[in-house]
Design a protein around this motif. Structure first.
Motif, PDB file in Angstrom:
ATOM      1  N   ARG A 150       0.808  -1.221   0.000  1.00  0.00           N
ATOM      2  CA  ARG A 150       0.000   0.000   0.000  1.00  0.00           C
ATOM      3  C   ARG A 150       0.840   1.270   0.000  1.00  0.00           C
ATOM      4  NH1 ARG A 150      -5.000  -1.746  -1.517  1.00  0.00           N
ATOM      5  NH2 ARG A 150      -5.585  -3.608  -0.340  1.00  0.00           N
TER       6      ARG A 150
ATOM      7  N   GLU B 287     -14.724  -0.646  -3.808  1.00  0.00           N
ATOM      8  CA  GLU B 287     -14.960  -0.152  -2.457  1.00  0.00           C
ATOM      9  C   GLU B 287     -14.523   1.300  -2.321  1.00  0.00           C
ATOM     10  OE1 GLU B 287     -12.879  -2.815   0.072  1.00  0.00           O
ATOM     11  OE2 GLU B 287     -14.285  -4.479  -0.218  1.00  0.00           O
ATOM     12  N   GLY B 288     -15.083   1.971  -1.304  1.00  0.00           N
ATOM     13  CA  GLY B 288     -14.713   3.357  -1.040  1.00  0.00           C
ATOM     14  C   GLY B 288     -15.453   4.314  -1.951  1.00  0.00           C
ATOM     15  N   THR B 289     -15.215   5.598  -1.721  1.00  0.00           N
ATOM     16  CA  THR B 289     -15.863   6.636  -2.520  1.00  0.00           C
ATOM     17  C   THR B 289     -14.975   7.039  -3.690  1.00  0.00           C
ATOM     18  OG1 THR B 289     -14.913   8.375  -1.110  1.00  0.00           O
ATOM     19  CG2 THR B 289     -17.103   7.537  -0.529  1.00  0.00           C
ATOM     20  N   ASN B 290     -15.595   7.437  -4.757  1.00  0.00           N
ATOM     21  CA  ASN B 290     -14.885   7.880  -5.951  1.00  0.00           C
ATOM     22  C   ASN B 290     -15.131   9.380  -6.114  1.00  0.00           C
ATOM     23  OD1 ASN B 290     -14.051   8.486  -8.610  1.00  0.00           O
ATOM     24  ND2 ASN B 290     -14.448   6.398  -9.286  1.00  0.00           N
TER      25      ASN B 290
ATOM     26  N   GLY C  86     -11.961   4.123  -9.707  1.00  0.00           N
ATOM     27  CA  GLY C  86     -11.788   3.819  -8.289  1.00  0.00           C
ATOM     28  C   GLY C  86     -11.362   2.394  -8.016  1.00  0.00           C
TER      29      GLY C  86
ATOM     30  N   THR D  88      -8.432  -0.813  -7.496  1.00  0.00           N
ATOM     31  CA  THR D  88      -7.094  -1.077  -6.981  1.00  0.00           C
ATOM     32  C   THR D  88      -6.223  -1.540  -8.150  1.00  0.00           C
ATOM     33  OG1 THR D  88      -7.557  -3.408  -6.512  1.00  0.00           O
ATOM     34  CG2 THR D  88      -8.073  -1.806  -4.770  1.00  0.00           C
TER      35      THR D  88
END
Length: 447
Positions: free
Chosen positions: A25, A208-211, A414, A416
């Motif tokens: 990461r 996942e998460g916000t874009n 968005g 990975t």
């Protein structure tokens, strides 16, 4: 530098980037920058040239792509805030139905992608994918991947893209026949790599998460009265039209005259986009009741999320330049050239190797065609037009991390790094292999 060492070094660098970003990461820009420097030093480049090479590669890519991303994002923001994206979404949805929105996005990509670069078409059209996905509760990947596949196919296989034109000259191919065969090969390739693959992979990838970039296109109040479909489409296609005008400048005017130079000027990618963006400020802004202050706010706030994209795009260009300047790219290309394979496969393989080595599809196509062109002159029974197509197909293979499009897709959607490899890199790989397969099939009937 031995071939084994060059291939091993390039493989180790790519593996290190994946592990450091996906597993540990670490910041992607720092990783790309550091790995690029270590690769160049390990390849034997003088330390005083290592940083300069990275800066040159990053600057060369950002000199064009940075401007395209900025202007395209502003145009996309105006399209979203004015309700233009909603208008196109409603009209297209009614024409195709909810179950075929992915096919609609592919068709839009094929049409818009004919005269524009991949990066330009993507930033122009991605707001539509966000709005459609939200309105119809459809996975974003199911719409974005067909769009990207269509843009990539037209970029690689259908003139008047610059790299395609270079390949046309290198192989002495007929433009009309190349366009015809390019469309014939490109459509089934886009279908297989786009809607069909997207329907398979989209349910298996969880974003996942916000874009932040996507939210600016969707988290807004939709105007009660939407702009007309005609005005919206003309605004979106205006840069496409201007670029098309520039591409036929030498046909409709005498070269080197003032009129000819003017058409080439307005057909330049950056000029076409800035003119289209200014047009959107009026027809989708002032004419819709927005104040100048509101338009300024729109254009300022939409650029924030693009900062990381530009950094990563530049870093990918720097990584590719290190591979070229260190000699790693040339060594790997020489290995491919020494292989005794059929000429169509050789041209494809050369483009694939250069693509992986430097990242740029344009560089891959122009380099491979310049190598295979003289060989074709001595060969018999091989279609020059199919040589253009297989070289273009190979030039987009694998969607590697040193390609600007990889990071553009990752950040806009968005994803990975592993998800981008499973989706976008897979799409590009399917285009490369299906493009080759269809060309080899056609070769049985034409020469």
């Amino acid at each position: 530098m031995t071939p084994v060492f060059a291939i091993g070094l390039a493989t180790a660098a790519i593996a290190a980037i994946i592990v450091l970003i996906a597993y540990f990461r670490l910041n992607p820009f720092i990783v790309l920058f550091t790995v690029s420097l270590i690769l160049a030093l390990a390849a034997g480049m003088p330390p005083d040239k290592v940083v300069a090479s990275f800066e040159a590669g990053a600057g060369h890519v950002l000199g064009h792509v940075g401007t395209v991303i900025a202007l395209g994002t502003m145009l996309g923001k105006m399209l979203a805030e004015s309700g233009g994206a909603d208008r196109i979404t409603i009209t297209v949805s009614q024409a195709f139905g909810k179950s075929k929105l992915d096919w609609a996005m592919m068709l839009i990509g094929l049409i818009v992608g004919l005269p524009v670069f991949f990066e330009v078409g993507f930033v122009l059209l991605i707001p539509l994918a966000f709005v459609m996905a939200q309105r119809h509760n459809t996975p974003l990947l199911r719409l974005a991947l067909p769009l990207g596949a269509a843009l990539s196919v037209t970029h690689a296989m259908v003139p008047p893209h610059p790299a395609t034109l270079l390949a046309l000259q290198a192989y002495h191919a007929n433009t009309g026949r190349t366009i015809f065969w390019g469309i014939l090969v490109g459509i089934p390739t886009a279908i297989l790599a786009g809607p069909i693959f997207a329907r398979f992979v989209a349910p298996r990838i969880k974003i996942e998460g916000t874009n932040a970039l996507g939210e600016q296109f969707t988290n807004r109040q939709v105007p009660e009265k939407l702009p007309s479909f005609t005005i919206t489409v003309v605004t979106v296609l205006s840069p496409v039209i201007l670029m098309l005008v520039g591409s036929i400048a030498d046909v409709v005017t005498t070269p080197k005259t003032q009129a000819n130079q003017l058409l080439h000027f307005i057909g330049n990618t950056d000029i076409a986009l800035v003119l289209a963006t200014i047009l959107s400020f009026y027809v989708l802004g002032l004419a819709r009741g927005f104040s100048r202050e509101t338009i300024l706010r729109f254009t300022n706030e939409c650029l924030g999320p693009t900062a990381l994209i530009m950094l990563l795009v530049g870093a990918g260009g720097g990584f590719g330049r290190e591979l070229v300047d260190s000699g790693v790219s040339k060594t790997i290309t020489d290995v491919a050239l020494g292989a005794h394979v059929p000429l169509l496969v050789l041209a494809w393989l050369l483009a694939v190797v250069v693509r992986v080595a430097c990242g740029s599809a344009t560089v891959a196509m122009s380099t491979a065609s310049s190598i295979a062109g003289p060989i074709l002159l001595k060969a018999h029974g091989v279609s020059p037009e199919l040589m253009v197509l297989v070289t273009g197909a190979g030039s987009v293979a694998f969607g590697p991390m040193n390609d600007a499009g990889f990071w553009q897709m990752k950040e806009y959607l968005g994803l990975t790094v592993p998800q981008t490899i499973k989706t976008w890199s897979a799409v590009e790989t399917l285009i490369a292999f299906f493009g080759l397969a269809f060309c080899l099939l056609l070769a049985q009937f034409i020469s």
